[in-house]
Structure formats: C-alpha cells, structure tokens
Design an enzyme around this catalytic site. Structure first.
Site, mmCIF file in Angstrom:
data_model
loop_
_atom_site.group_PDB
_atom_site.id
_atom_site.type_symbol
_atom_site.label_atom_id
_atom_site.label_comp_id
_atom_site.label_asym_id
_atom_site.label_seq_id
_atom_site.Cartn_x
_atom_site.Cartn_y
_atom_site.Cartn_z
ATOM 1 N N HIS A 135 0.549 -1.484 0.246
ATOM 2 C CA HIS A 135 0.163 0.027 -0.302
ATOM 3 C C HIS A 135 0.727 1.365 -0.462
ATOM 4 O O HIS A 135 2.172 1.021 -0.039
ATOM 5 C CB HIS A 135 -0.642 -0.128 1.132
ATOM 6 C CG HIS A 135 -1.631 -1.416 1.326
ATOM 7 N ND1 HIS A 135 -1.210 -2.553 2.108
ATOM 8 C CD2 HIS A 135 -2.828 -1.840 0.797
ATOM 9 C CE1 HIS A 135 -2.175 -2.871 1.967
ATOM 10 N NE2 HIS A 135 -3.199 -3.124 1.146
ATOM 11 N N ASP A 165 -1.658 -11.854 -0.967
ATOM 12 C CA ASP A 165 -1.940 -12.049 0.531
ATOM 13 C C ASP A 165 -3.533 -12.021 0.791
ATOM 14 O O ASP A 165 -3.931 -12.395 1.713
ATOM 15 C CB ASP A 165 -1.240 -11.446 1.364
ATOM 16 C CG ASP A 165 -1.081 -10.112 0.842
ATOM 17 O OD1 ASP A 165 -1.191 -9.644 -0.015
ATOM 18 O OD2 ASP A 165 0.611 -9.871 1.727
ATOM 19 N N TYR A 396 -5.533 2.966 -9.819
ATOM 20 C CA TYR A 396 -3.986 2.954 -8.866
ATOM 21 C C TYR A 396 -2.987 1.878 -9.694
ATOM 22 O O TYR A 396 -1.765 1.935 -9.821
ATOM 23 C CB TYR A 396 -3.651 3.403 -7.675
ATOM 24 C CG TYR A 396 -3.634 2.558 -6.646
ATOM 25 C CD1 TYR A 396 -3.305 1.118 -7.035
ATOM 26 C CD2 TYR A 396 -4.738 2.681 -6.039
ATOM 27 C CE1 TYR A 396 -3.440 0.015 -5.916
ATOM 28 C CE2 TYR A 396 -5.054 1.409 -4.932
ATOM 29 C CZ TYR A 396 -4.441 0.473 -4.741
ATOM 30 O OH TYR A 396 -4.579 -0.779 -4.354
HETATM 31 P P1 MGD Z 1 -9.241 -9.776 8.136
HETATM 32 O O1 MGD Z 1 -9.830 -8.428 8.716
HETATM 33 O O2 MGD Z 1 -8.296 -10.264 7.620
HETATM 34 O O3 MGD Z 1 -9.873 -8.743 6.888
HETATM 35 O O4 MGD Z 1 -10.101 -8.001 4.326
HETATM 36 P P2 MGD Z 1 -10.484 -9.256 4.985
HETATM 37 O O5 MGD Z 1 -9.877 -10.159 4.479
HETATM 38 O O6 MGD Z 1 -12.066 -9.619 4.683
HETATM 39 O O7 MGD Z 1 -10.492 -10.670 7.885
HETATM 40 C C1 MGD Z 1 -11.176 -10.817 8.906
HETATM 41 C C2 MGD Z 1 -12.653 -11.435 9.528
HETATM 42 O O8 MGD Z 1 -12.207 -12.851 9.852
HETATM 43 C C3 MGD Z 1 -11.597 -10.820 11.166
HETATM 44 O O9 MGD Z 1 -12.952 -10.229 11.744
HETATM 45 C C4 MGD Z 1 -11.448 -12.576 11.653
HETATM 46 O O10 MGD Z 1 -11.721 -12.573 12.676
HETATM 47 C C5 MGD Z 1 -11.862 -13.942 10.725
HETATM 48 N N1 MGD Z 1 -10.944 -14.585 10.810
HETATM 49 C C6 MGD Z 1 -10.140 -15.168 11.678
HETATM 50 N N2 MGD Z 1 -9.325 -16.419 11.170
HETATM 51 C C7 MGD Z 1 -10.834 -16.830 11.118
HETATM 52 C C8 MGD Z 1 -11.287 -18.196 10.886
HETATM 53 O O11 MGD Z 1 -10.519 -19.344 10.847
HETATM 54 N N3 MGD Z 1 -12.488 -18.815 10.627
HETATM 55 C C9 MGD Z 1 -13.282 -16.978 10.420
HETATM 56 N N4 MGD Z 1 -14.541 -17.624 9.950
HETATM 57 N N5 MGD Z 1 -13.026 -15.964 10.579
HETATM 58 C C10 MGD Z 1 -12.227 -16.133 10.778
HETATM 59 C C11 MGD Z 1 -8.639 -7.909 4.359
HETATM 60 C C12 MGD Z 1 -8.456 -6.736 3.821
HETATM 61 O O12 MGD Z 1 -8.316 -4.893 4.309
HETATM 62 C C13 MGD Z 1 -6.977 -6.350 2.995
HETATM 63 S S1 MGD Z 1 -6.290 -7.854 2.224
HETATM 64 C C14 MGD Z 1 -6.298 -5.323 2.835
HETATM 65 S S2 MGD Z 1 -4.839 -5.118 2.498
HETATM 66 C C15 MGD Z 1 -6.985 -4.111 3.856
HETATM 67 N N6 MGD Z 1 -6.226 -3.668 5.004
HETATM 68 C C16 MGD Z 1 -7.263 -3.144 5.686
HETATM 69 C C17 MGD Z 1 -6.197 -2.633 7.366
HETATM 70 O O13 MGD Z 1 -5.568 -2.400 7.938
HETATM 71 N N7 MGD Z 1 -6.765 -1.574 7.897
HETATM 72 C C18 MGD Z 1 -8.298 -1.133 8.039
HETATM 73 N N8 MGD Z 1 -8.867 -0.117 8.434
HETATM 74 N N9 MGD Z 1 -8.837 -1.772 6.288
HETATM 75 C C19 MGD Z 1 -8.543 -2.428 5.596
HETATM 76 N N10 MGD Z 1 -8.971 -3.220 4.356
HETATM 77 C C20 MGD Z 1 -7.978 -3.896 4.116
HETATM 78 P P1 MGD Z 2 1.985 -1.615 4.394
HETATM 79 O O1 MGD Z 2 1.968 -1.481 5.374
HETATM 80 O O2 MGD Z 2 1.015 -1.561 3.346
HETATM 81 O O3 MGD Z 2 2.267 -3.443 4.591
HETATM 82 O O4 MGD Z 2 2.028 -5.754 4.208
HETATM 83 P P2 MGD Z 2 2.664 -4.190 3.733
HETATM 84 O O5 MGD Z 2 2.827 -4.353 2.431
HETATM 85 O O6 MGD Z 2 4.257 -5.003 4.563
HETATM 86 O O7 MGD Z 2 3.251 -1.189 3.381
HETATM 87 C C1 MGD Z 2 3.222 -0.427 3.201
HETATM 88 C C2 MGD Z 2 4.755 0.144 2.877
HETATM 89 O O8 MGD Z 2 5.132 1.587 1.691
HETATM 90 C C3 MGD Z 2 4.842 1.393 4.805
HETATM 91 O O9 MGD Z 2 6.441 1.086 5.107
HETATM 92 C C4 MGD Z 2 5.021 2.569 4.366
HETATM 93 O O10 MGD Z 2 5.340 3.360 5.372
HETATM 94 C C5 MGD Z 2 4.939 3.007 2.850
HETATM 95 N N1 MGD Z 2 4.681 4.081 2.336
HETATM 96 C C6 MGD Z 2 3.555 3.843 2.109
HETATM 97 N N2 MGD Z 2 3.259 5.130 1.386
HETATM 98 C C7 MGD Z 2 4.370 5.694 0.633
HETATM 99 C C8 MGD Z 2 5.467 6.817 0.125
HETATM 100 O O11 MGD Z 2 4.720 7.479 -0.433
HETATM 101 N N3 MGD Z 2 5.706 6.504 -0.325
HETATM 102 C C9 MGD Z 2 7.078 5.309 0.549
HETATM 103 N N4 MGD Z 2 8.676 5.978 -0.103
HETATM 104 N N5 MGD Z 2 6.725 5.014 1.009
HETATM 105 C C10 MGD Z 2 5.417 4.229 1.215
HETATM 106 C C11 MGD Z 2 0.494 -5.832 3.914
HETATM 107 C C12 MGD Z 2 0.143 -7.553 3.914
HETATM 108 O O12 MGD Z 2 -0.024 -8.109 5.094
HETATM 109 C C13 MGD Z 2 -1.258 -7.551 3.427
HETATM 110 S S1 MGD Z 2 -2.105 -6.868 1.909
HETATM 111 C C14 MGD Z 2 -1.556 -8.566 4.027
HETATM 112 S S2 MGD Z 2 -3.368 -8.592 3.305
HETATM 113 C C15 MGD Z 2 -1.396 -9.938 4.906
HETATM 114 N N6 MGD Z 2 -2.527 -9.627 6.308
HETATM 115 C C16 MGD Z 2 -2.039 -10.385 7.105
HETATM 116 C C17 MGD Z 2 -3.024 -11.078 7.862
HETATM 117 O O13 MGD Z 2 -4.148 -10.831 7.823
HETATM 118 N N7 MGD Z 2 -2.477 -11.499 9.169
HETATM 119 C C18 MGD Z 2 -1.230 -11.812 9.486
HETATM 120 N N8 MGD Z 2 -1.027 -11.617 10.422
HETATM 121 N N9 MGD Z 2 -0.416 -10.820 8.728
HETATM 122 C C19 MGD Z 2 -0.732 -9.918 7.707
HETATM 123 N N10 MGD Z 2 0.855 -10.328 6.470
HETATM 124 C C20 MGD Z 2 -0.194 -9.430 5.522
HETATM 125 MO MO 4MO Z 3 -4.278 -7.002 2.053
#
Ligand code: MGD
Ligand code: MGD
Ligand code: 4MO
Length: 856
Positions: A135, A165, A396
């Site tokens: 992001h 992911d 984007y």
């Molecule tokens: P998660 O929070 O990973 O979100 O969006 P989602 O994949 O939908 O999971 C949703 C729910 O799954 C959680 O409430 C968790 O408790 C539940 N869960 C975990 N394990 C299990 C399981 O084994 N079984 C069941 N039934 N439920 C389970 C992710 C999406 O959100 C993504 S990919 C990104 S990159 C964005 N990240 C993001 C963020 O970092 N912050 C905010 N505020 N919004 C975001 N929106 C996006």
């Molecule tokens: P971000 O915070 O989105 O996380 O994981 P990452 O991609 O590693 O990384 C964005 C980085 O870009 C940050 O360091 C931010 O400071 C930098 N950045 C933002 N804007 C700018 C800019 O304008 N310029 C520069 N130079 N830098 C910038 C996300 C990943 O995490 C995702 S998408 C998912 S779906 C996974 N979800 C997940 C989960 O559900 N559970 C657990 N345990 N781990 C997970 N990890 C994964």
């Molecule tokens: Mo994601």
C-alpha cells in the site's frame, strides 16, 4: 477567511478537505457535496427508496493523518548509518543498533548511485533487489505501481514477487472451481447491492468484518448501506471466532468455530442440503460438473465418514444442532454469502493453513444454491453500487507513468489513452516476498507466482537464483512494514544483520520498523506534500471497478497542500534525481514534472468532457453522475444462471480462455462450475493438500498438532480496524490513543491482544496487564484486553505493528513494539503454492515479568 486555505486530497481511507494556514495543516474533514455536484443514486426495494448520504466518508487511519504527517518519527533528512562505510567497513551485523548521521542529498545520491553501478558491474544482472509494501499514501502518479516501477525497471532489478496475500485461498483454491483469475478468485461484482436489497432474505457474513476493514480504501461508504438491512427485514448470521465489529453493529446470530476449522462446518452444511434436498438440483445439473464425486465424499462413500453436523462438532466446537439449523435456514431462503470483508475474495480464514479448503468449500456451497440467481450471490452490500463505470478514469494499479506493459494493467487500461515511453525490466529473476530471508541467508528460495492472467499462471514454479543471474547484493526498499506484516518476521531481522546483504537503501516517510536496518535512508514526503490525481477507491488492476464500493464516484485532484517537511522529497523527485546520476533522468520523467503527469492523466480520462482543467484544479474534485436507473449494469452472474452470453462490464477472462464461444460460460475447462476441478487434475491430481474435489484436512498448526500441548492458544491476527497495516500505527499517531489499538502503560504504548475472560483468569491475567505472548519463533509483549467476544482457546490481535522494539539483540529477543507476526509460521499454506497462513498460529501466554530473554 483568516488566512486558512482549503485544499483537496485523497488517501487510502477516503478523500479529504485539508485546511491549511501558514503552510501548516490545521484541520481535515470529509467532503460534503453541494448542489453543483452530480446527483446521488437511489434504489427501490420492498416498497421503499434508499439513498446514501451526499458526502464522502473517512476511515480512522486517515482521520489521524495530521498526527502522522507531523510525527516525530518522520524521516526528514537523508541519513547514513554511522558505522557504514561504502569504501571500507560496512558493519552489516550492526544494522538495527548503530544509529544514523545526517548527510546531504548529494552524498546520499552519490552513495546509492555508486552502489547500483558497483553491484551491476561486479556481479551482473539481478544483483539489485527491489521491494515495496502493498500500500501507499495515495495518488496514481506517485504510486509505486507507477513511479517506482518505472525506476526499478529502468535500473533492472530482481523483483520481489508478492504472494496474493489479500486473496490467498480464493486465488489458490476457489478459482479452480469457477475461474475469475483476473480477479484472483473474486467473482464479478456488479449491481449486487440492488439485487441483495430487492431479493435476499438472509446474509451470511463468513470471516467478514467490513465494519473494520471497509472493503479496501472505501472508508465507511458501505456502513450506511448496511444500516438498511434491518429496515429491509434481512436476517444476518456471522461466522467468526471473534464477535467482530460488524456483528456488534448489525446484530444477528453469531457462530464461532475454532480458527481454521470452518471447512468442516461448511461441509456439514452441504451434507444436510444433500440429505434433505435443500439445494438447486437443476442448476447443479445444468451449470455444474463433478458434483457426484463431491457428494459421495460428503456422504462418506469415499472414506467411510459422512460429513455430518455431528462430525464437524469435534473439529469446530460448534454444536451440531446450530449447524443443522443454519443449513436448513440457508437452504430454504434466498441467501447472500458475504465471504470476507469484500463479500468474496478476502477473509481472514483465507489466510490460514486451511484457507484453500475454506474458500473452495464456500464456492461449492454457493454453487449448490445457484450462484447468480436473484437473491443468491456473493456480497454484504460492500461492492456493487449502481455507479457509472463507463466513465473512464484509470485505477491506481493501471500503471500510471510506469511504462510497464508487462507488470501492470497499463497495456489493457491506459496505454492507448496515455501514451508514454514503455519500460521493461531486463532482469527476470524473482524472489518470493515471504522467502526474502532464505534467499539472503541460504542463497536459495522457491515459489509459485501471483499471476492472474490465466488459471494456470499460478502453476509456474520459479527458483532463486535464476540460472545465469547474480545473487542479490543490494536491497532497495520502500518503507518499513515487513517486521509487522510478514511471517515469522525475526527471519527478516536476521537477514538484515548479515554481510550476505552488503547494501540496503530504504526510501521511507517514517523512520520505523525495518527502515531502521538500512545503510542509507532517503526521506520521502507524504501525498499531502506533493501533486497527484486519483479516484476514491479507484484500484483498477486485479480489483477492477473497486469504485462500486463507493456511494459516489469521486475523482480527486490531490493538491500539494503543504511544502515537503524537512528535506523530504516526493518519491518521483527522488527517482528523477537518482536516475539522472545514472544518465536516465530524462528517460525516467520524460522531461515532465509531477504536475505535468497529473495533467496528462486528466487529459487521458473522461474528465475534460465534463470539467475544465482550471476548474478541476480549483475545485479539487469531480463527482461522476450515476447511471439512469434503466441503464444500470445487470447483476453479476445472472447471465450464467440464465445460460446467456456474459454481459458483465469487465474484459475478463482472456478471449482464448473460453472453451466453446467467446463470452459463453465460465473460464474453467468445461465452461461450468466445476465441483471437481479440471485445472487441478491437469496440474497434480494426487496432491493431498489440493485434490480435484475439496476435502477436509485439519490445519498443520492447530488443535490436532503435537505442539498444541505446549501452545494451547490459537492466535488470529486479522486487519486492524484503526490503522491501515503499519500506516498510521506508531509514529505517535492519534490512533495510539484508541484503547482498542494501543494502551498507554507506564509511559509506553503497548499493542493490544484480546483474550477470553476464562483463559485470562486461568493465567492470572487482568485487563491491561502486560502479557508475554510466545512460541518457538519469538516473544511479543502485549497489553491484555480481556473479553467475552472470543471463545476459550482463541486469542486475537491485529497484525501490522509499525513499531519493532527489541529489548535485546534484534532478531533474538522479546519485542515490545507489538509485531505479533514474529510468532506466525513461515510455512506456506500448501506445498505447491506460496501463500501466508498467518492465522494458523499456536501460542502460549503468561504474565510478563519484565524479562528480555527470548528462550527460557
Ligand atoms: P481480515 O481482518 O483478515 O479481513 O479484509 P479481510 O480479509 O476480510 O479477516 C476478517 C475476519 O476474519 C476477522 O474478523 C477475523 O476475526 C476473521 N477470521 C480470522 N480467522 C478466521 C477463521 O479461521 N474462521 C473464520 N470464520 N473467521 C476468521 C482484508 C482487507 O482489508 C485487506 S487484504 C487489506 S490489504 C486492507 N487492510 C486494512 C487494514 O489494514 N486496516 C483497515 N482499517 N482496513 C483494511 N481493509 C483491507
Ligand atoms: P504496508 O503497511 O501496506 O504493509 O503488508 P505490507 O505490504 O508489508 O506497507 C506499505 C509500506 O509502504 C509502509 O512501510 C509505508 O510506510 C510505505 N509507504 C506508504 N506510502 C509511501 C510513499 O508514498 N512513499 C514511500 N517511499 N513509502 C510509502 C500488507 C500485507 O500484510 C497484506 S496486504 C496482507 S492482506 C497480509 N495480511 C495479514 C494478516 O491478515 N495477518 C497477518 N498476521 N499478517 C498479514 N500480513 C499481510
Ligand atoms: Mo491485503
């Protein structure tokens, strides 16, 4: 008045009016539309008209932007690690502890340019590895799939191959049943808000918390729509081990299976439908293939175990009668399945050891009910508003100024409208993002790619090193998120602290996380400090038409609201100046400034047909008029249900991926929904983890494992409601004051972990006590949030701490910053895929005694 100027910008948590006085941001507010803006759509359902509010909404992580822009963690000057000498001792083992000194931009550029030249000269193609987060602060020109890709292609880099992911189990699993590879296993998303409101009688939220994750990038746009559910009399069910925010806000029945066991519950639902005849037999006969094989498996003809509600009880902990009751209600009502926060394609359950099975089984459930029938589809009012998608404005992920015709959506979406110099990466070597530490420390890594062009893209295994390529000598990293977001992340710390990686440059806005392990730091400014242009939630690429999560299409001029702080510069500017050192300056920017590129993108869109450049610059935004009611897009997959030609407004799949005739049938070999997947049969019919029909295999890190005796708590770590991954966490951000996010104890903001009241009592833990959460991979200190919102045996913490704060030697000690991903497994979901199983994680917890020792 009083010297305050109002600017406009956009973020990944919604657009903003930014009020600035004397070059300082004083206030930020959402955009309220006025009469000169386009009208708002309305939907008539069950005798009433529903209209969303005429404004944009803002997520918590955007609302706190002022505090992150002016944060003490901002990186304001180019820096060099004090004991790093590019011409002498590099002291790589001191990364993370030795501290920094300020240097000039000239010195910084010289060192980085010389290192780029040196590693290419001495080692060859591939010696530079480039990596970025998922992001960004917002903006189509400054975005990494724009400026950074152009630069990385221009210098030739080993690409870090991200795993899908966000989609994981859908991409590796569900896609084999129904295609939709170009959405990575999410199905079509059109006009589903209206269909749900008009037709559905029930919505099952399964691993879905849209009130926390707001889809992606769409603030609280879906929240007002979900308020209509009660009024419409639609029944709600939430399947989630955590009584999540959507369940708390919307109410309904809560079912809490043990994490990673949902597949068993879903199979029992299918079993009841089969036994009681509660599914669409005609649809299954006419639109699907392979059902009999799966049916036999569910009935126990294959392994002697019928997958009954009683059978699933010992796996999930959910009483058989509850599952049977849900199966009967679902089988006799028109039901929407809201799987993950998007409604389809996401969900924490897809990021676990059983994520592939989960997504596959849910796909099969919906097929049994007639996916595409009125009232039967994927969704939870998040995607599918009736906005006008024929108005062209690039997303984007559509490539921006990257010139990258291979690695972005540019070739399909933008190139002809916005001609530019093409760019190609001469290096084809790749490293999987989750295997960076192994690539560096062991010199070897393997992976399966994220390539959604076809279903078979994911089968093309790749290895590092690639024949004839150089080993990685230098890392060019964007930001500092990995220790908070990648798995078993002490690995990443160790990889940084070794001579095997002789040079690290990090281009970052904040000095946090892994940025503190770089040799040279280049201070980037935030999007508030530079020009850009974008659309609210306009993702494009694999999330085509993500705008349908919004109540209005809003296209935004991102004003340069303030001057860059300190000596920071926009990424574009940094790349331009660095490229100039390599003789590539004009090639990189094409002789244009960022504002020139913004204007070029404006001209490439449909905006000039409606608003002049001057007016757009001044007003800062444009609301795209909605479609007249009679011209709205048809509901997704209705064409498939009715056996017609595809009429969804998406250019997917590729023409050659249709079996019979163009636009007839799904992307699968049979053109039908495949309960038995021909793509998996072709790839490896004997893969026990991914057999042609979906089967239940207990998690390799769960209650059935040997280590469960030592680590009897299942930790799930979904996405934070308050921060956007690492963005807006830490940094002395205002979000830290939210007690559900961090808690201030003895002057330190600790990361929160939720624990069931009885589990807490058994360990002598009370609210806001400091806990040591540990397993063989690491130990993290968290503040206890004691709650009845979790069943016994499950603990819940958000992923993505921006703060890594080891109490002793980095990589080998207790972290009190809150990087719970130090505890999650590095093992891939399945052997023949590369995916995170972060939500399958066993831990133990004890009261923290203040010790910094990792092992005891
Ligand atoms: P998660 O929070 O990973 O979100 O969006 P989602 O994949 O939908 O999971 C949703 C729910 O799954 C959680 O409430 C968790 O408790 C539940 N869960 C975990 N394990 C299990 C399981 O084994 N079984 C069941 N039934 N439920 C389970 C992710 C999406 O959100 C993504 S990919 C990104 S990159 C964005 N990240 C993001 C963020 O970092 N912050 C905010 N505020 N919004 C975001 N929106 C996006
Ligand atoms: P971000 O915070 O989105 O996380 O994981 P990452 O991609 O590693 O990384 C964005 C980085 O870009 C940050 O360091 C931010 O400071 C930098 N950045 C933002 N804007 C700018 C800019 O304008 N310029 C520069 N130079 N830098 C910038 C996300 C990943 O995490 C995702 S998408 C998912 S779906 C996974 N979800 C997940 C989960 O559900 N559970 C657990 N345990 N781990 C997970 N990890 C994964
Ligand atoms: Mo994601």
């Amino acid at each position: 008045g009083n010297g305050v100027k109002r600017y406009v910008t956009n973020t990944n948590g919604g657009p903003l009016f930014v009020h600035v006085k004397d070059d300082r941001i004083v206030r930020m507010t959402p955009i309220e539309f006025d009469d000169s803006d386009a009208p708002t759509w309305s939907i008539e359902a069950r005798g009433k008209r529903y209209t969303p509010p005429r404004q944009t909404t803002v997520a918590p992580h955007t609302m706190c932007s002022k505090s992150t822009i002016y944060s003490p963690s901002r990186l304001l000057y180019p820096m060099k690690r004090v004991d790093f000498n590019p011409d002498g001792e590099r002291n790589c083992h001191n990364r993370g502890i030795s501290g920094y000194e300020r240097i000039s931009w000239d010195e910084a550029y010289d060192i980085v340019a010389r290192e780029i030249q040196r590693v290419k000269r001495d080692f060859g193609p591939g010696a530079i590895m480039a990596n970025h987060g998922s992001h960004h602060t917002w903006g189509n020109v400054g975005y990494y799939i724009s400026a950074a890709y152009k630069f990385f292609n221009a210098i030739g880099t080993t690409k870090v191959m991200h795993n899908p992911d966000s989609w994981e189990g859908w991409y590796w699993g569900a896609m084999h049943h129904f295609g939709h590879s170009m959405r990575l296993g999410q199905t079509e998303t059109y006009s589903l808000v209206e269909d749900l409101m008009k037709e559905a009688e029930m919505v099952v939220f399964w691993s879905a918390d849209p009130e926390a994750t707001s889809g992606s990038y769409s603030a609280f746009e879906g929240t007002s729509r979900r308020q209509w559910l009660h009024d419409l009399g639609i029944e709600l069910v939430h399947v989630d081990p955590y009584y999540n925010h959507s369940a708390a806000l919307l109410g309904g029945k809560w079912i809490a299976p043990r994490p990673g066991t949902d597949t068993a519950m879903a199979m029992a639902i299918a079993q009841v439908w089969i036994v009681e005849g509660l599914y669409d037999k005609q649809y299954v006969a006419e639109r699907c293939v392979g059902f009999d094989t799966w049916r036999d498996y569910l009935l126990g003809k294959e392994d002697g175990i019928p997958k009954t509600p009683e059978w699933q009880e010992s796996e999930t902990g959910v009483p058989a009668r509850e599952v049977r009751a849900l199966a009967r209600r679902w089988g006799s009502r028109k039901t929407y399945l809201g799987a993950g926060g998007w409604g389809n394609g996401h969900g924490g359950a897809c990021r676990s050891a059983t994520g592939i099975q989960w997504a596959r089984t849910l796909a099969c459930l919906l097929a049994m009910q007639g996916m595409g029938k009125p009232g039967v589809n994927y969704g939870l009012l998040q995607w599918g508003t009736p906005i006008d998608l024929s108005f062209s404005f690039p997303g984007y992920a559509d490539g921006g100024m990257s010139g990258d015709l291979e690695g972005t959506g540019l070739a399909i979406s933008l190139y002809l409208r916005m001609p530019q110099l093409p760019s190609f990466n001469p290096v084809t070597q790749k490293v999987p993002r989750l295997r960076i530490p192994e690539a560096i420390l062991e010199g070897k890594a393997e992976g399966y790619p994220w390539d959604g062009k076809t279903i078979e893209g994911q089968f093309q295994k790749f290895s590092y090193p690639k024949p004839g390529h150089a080993p990685v000598q230098m890392l060019y990293k964007y930001g500092g998120a990995s220790i908070g977001t990648m798995n078993d992340s002490n690995r990443y710390v160790k990889a940084y602290r070794t001579d095997k990686l002789p040079f690290v440059v990090n281009q970052s806005i904040w000095l946090e996380g892994e940025a503190k392990f770089a040799d040279i730091l280049l201070p980037a400014c935030s999007s508030f400090e530079r020009w850009d242009i974008s659309e609210f939630g306009g993702t494009g690429g694999y999330a085509l038409h993500g705008q349908t999560q919004m109540n209005h299409r809003v296209i935004l001029m991102q004003h340069k609201c303030i001057e860059p702080l300190g000596e920071s510069k926009s990424d574009f500017q940094i790349f331009t100046e660095l490229a100039s050192r390599l003789g590539l300056g004009t090639y990189f920017c094409e002789g244009m400034t960022e504002l020139d590129w913004v204007k070029k993108m404006f001209d490439a869109s449909d905006l000039p047909k409606h608003i002049s450049w001057k007016e757009f610059l001044k007003k800062g935004y444009f609301v795209v008029p909605p479609l007249p009611e009679e011209r709205r897009d048809p509901p997704s997959l209705r064409w498939f249900y009715e056996g017609r030609k595809k009429d969804a407004p998406e250019p997917h799949p590729l023409p050659g991926d249709y079996t019979e005739k163009f636009q007839e049938g799904l992307q699968t070999q049979s053109g039908k929904f495949e309960f038995e997947c021909s793509s998996l049969k072709r790839f490896d019919p004997d893969d026990p983890e991914r057999p042609p029909i979906v089967k239940y295999v207990p998690s390799w890190e769960g209650p059935r494992c040997a280590q469960y005796r030592r680590y009897p708590l299942q930790m799930i770590s979904p996405h934070s409601r308050f921060s956007y991954h690492t963005m807006s966490d830490g940094k002395e951000s205002a979000v830290n004051d939210i007690k559900e996010h961090r808690v201030l104890i003895d002057g330190y903001y600790y990361w929160v972990m939720r624990i069931n009241s009885e589990d807490a009592a058994a360990r002598g833990i009370r609210m806001h006590d400091l806990m040591r959460v540990y397993n063989d991979r690491g130990a993290v200190i968290c503040a206890a949030h004691v709650t009845p919102r979790l069943p016994r045996g499950v603990v819940h913490s958000y992923e993505s701490s921006a703060v890594y704060d080891p109490l002793g030697e980095p990589g080998y000690s207790v972290d009190r910053g809150g990087c719970v991903n130090q505890l999650t497994p590095k093992r891939s979901i399945a052997k023949k895929v590369t995916g995170t199983a972060a939500n399958s994680c066993l831990v133990e917890i004890e009261l923290w005694d203040g010790s910094a020792e990792l092992k005891r």
